[in-house]
Design an enzyme around this catalytic site. Sequence first.
Site, PDB file in Angstrom:
ATOM      1  N   LYS A  79      -0.354  -4.160  -3.566  1.00 23.96           N
ATOM      2  CA  LYS A  79      -1.683  -3.595  -3.280  1.00 23.96           C
ATOM      3  C   LYS A  79      -1.771  -2.218  -3.927  1.00 23.96           C
ATOM      4  CE  LYS A  79      -4.866  -2.302   0.469  1.00 23.96           C
ATOM      5  NZ  LYS A  79      -4.973  -0.855   0.219  1.00 23.96           N
ATOM      6  N   SER A 139       0.817  -1.213   0.000  1.00 23.46           N
ATOM      7  CA  SER A 139       0.000   0.000   0.000  1.00 23.46           C
ATOM      8  C   SER A 139       0.858   1.273   0.000  1.00 23.46           C
ATOM      9  CB  SER A 139      -0.954  -0.046   1.207  1.00 23.46           C
ATOM     10  OG  SER A 139      -1.880   0.999   1.182  1.00 23.46           O
ATOM     11  N   ASP A 162      10.590   5.035  -9.498  1.00 27.17           N
ATOM     12  CA  ASP A 162      10.193   5.645 -10.773  1.00 27.17           C
ATOM     13  C   ASP A 162      10.924   6.946 -11.047  1.00 27.17           C
ATOM     14  OD1 ASP A 162       8.484   3.579 -11.249  1.00 27.17           O
ATOM     15  OD2 ASP A 162       6.626   4.732 -11.009  1.00 27.17           O
TER      16      ASP A 162
END
Length: 555
Positions: A314, A289, A300
């Site tokens: 998740k 999460s 990223d």
Amino acid sequence: MRRYCITLMALMLSLLAQGQKNHHLDVAKNLDIFNQVYKNLDLLYVDTLNPNEVIGTGIKAMLRSLDPYTEYYPESETKNLKMMLTGKYAGIGALIRYHQKLKRVVIDEPYEGMPAAEVGLKKGDIVLSIDDSTMIDKDVSYVSSHLRGDAGSNFVLKIQRPSTGKKMSFKITRRSIKLPELPYYGMLEGGVGYINLNQFTEGCAKEVRRAFVDLKKQGATSLVFDLRSNGGGSEMEAVDIVNLWVRKGQTIVENRGKIKQATREYKTRLEPVDTVMPLAVLVNGETASASEITSGALQDLDRALIIGTRTYGKGLVQIPLDMPYNTNLKVTTSKYYIPSGRCIQAINYKRNGTGGYLERVPDSLTHVFYTAGGREVRDGGGIKPDVEVKNDSIPNIAYYLSASGRDSTEVMFDWVVDYINRHPTIASPREFHLSDADFDDFKQHVVKSGFTYDPVSEKQLKELEKTAKAEGYYEQAKEAFNLLESKLKHDVATDIDKHNDILRQMLELDIIAAYYFQAGAIEAGLQKDKQLKEAIRLLQSPDEYKKLLTPKKTA
């Protein structure tokens, strides 16, 4: 042509409106059916119905056809939702567990600075009563509900101390307890700072900022951020934590849902603390999460190396809704997408005629995305680390020795409690170690207790024997089966010696936690941490660190 397009659009809108009308009709029809079913049951059923139980069961069955994160909280459970969202509750601040052999609930671990620790409760204390209510023969849930209450309220806790058999009473004032989201941070070798965060509750970003600034003052030139086994929490806290190391105005996560209110973009709001310090984030299969938003965004944006094992996956977002009569609904409203544009949800929760079922996204169906610097990353399946480092697996004997609950022997727990009672003090977390004599005493304690466990290899052999008999080739292979069975017979003392290192470390960490709480156990555990050691090595190898954050050249 224009008239044709207008006609086609009008037809599509008409079909859409008809579909919505049919949907609303189906909703109204089925709600009416549900209402009539219950009314007739309540009128005609042979026994009197409990509406809270029957309708509550119906609601929960409905939600089970969706995803596991959409949950209903009746009035009696709303405090659990609040604690999950805030990390706060009112009580004594201690973990408790059920002791299978004693058939009693016992204190497992008081939290540092909390009422349980302040009044002198110790690991192993047997809970006898709370005020005038007996806790004998009660389960953990029952005892926990009585230990909790309104902040400022008093009660008398009666316990029995196993080392002396003496019964003791403590007057305790309940306080607002906030679980320690940042249990430990400190300096490691070579100017490497370390921060352990175990949940994303309200205000945790400020705590991480404070810890990071303090480490920089102490001379940290690189940082390990440990998110292993962090199940997540607040999305906004995750964004603010990433903001410590990423410029202001950077998009970190975007929520996309069915309705406009569920679609939202989160950007960094503040000036960062440090955008150049080398970072390594530790993750594992229980990193989920908000932890995945944090680690995935840093990956990223090529801002940190991700080290460990693949995360949980998740990629769904929930919001709490207030419902009538002090009930609540936590409902999944959207999926989230991190800076590369990927959603890392690993499991499809699909619906069929019998309810929900699980379908993990295979690697072959995932899609390629690119980091800010051009490195390939993939969606569906959690965050794949830049450097995979697997920790040693826990041997079967260690699992059974340390287990609590119904299948537990409590043999390790009892030995640790006895050791604590025999040693008023121990060395510091980094220096404490059990002697060979201590470990031998533990081994003898286990052997004398009659401890046995179920080795996986023996269980699998029995299953193979059943298959062989069913298929008719057991008799011709019987000799080989008997030989293999004799080889797999386990000797507890031999198995303890075989797994000496892991069992010794488990004992040491359990003991250290009793004297130095969670922070001490984490500090001690870092000394033999394979994933941490690799993170430190890479942070201290600038060329290799930079190379791992650089896209691979294609021919």
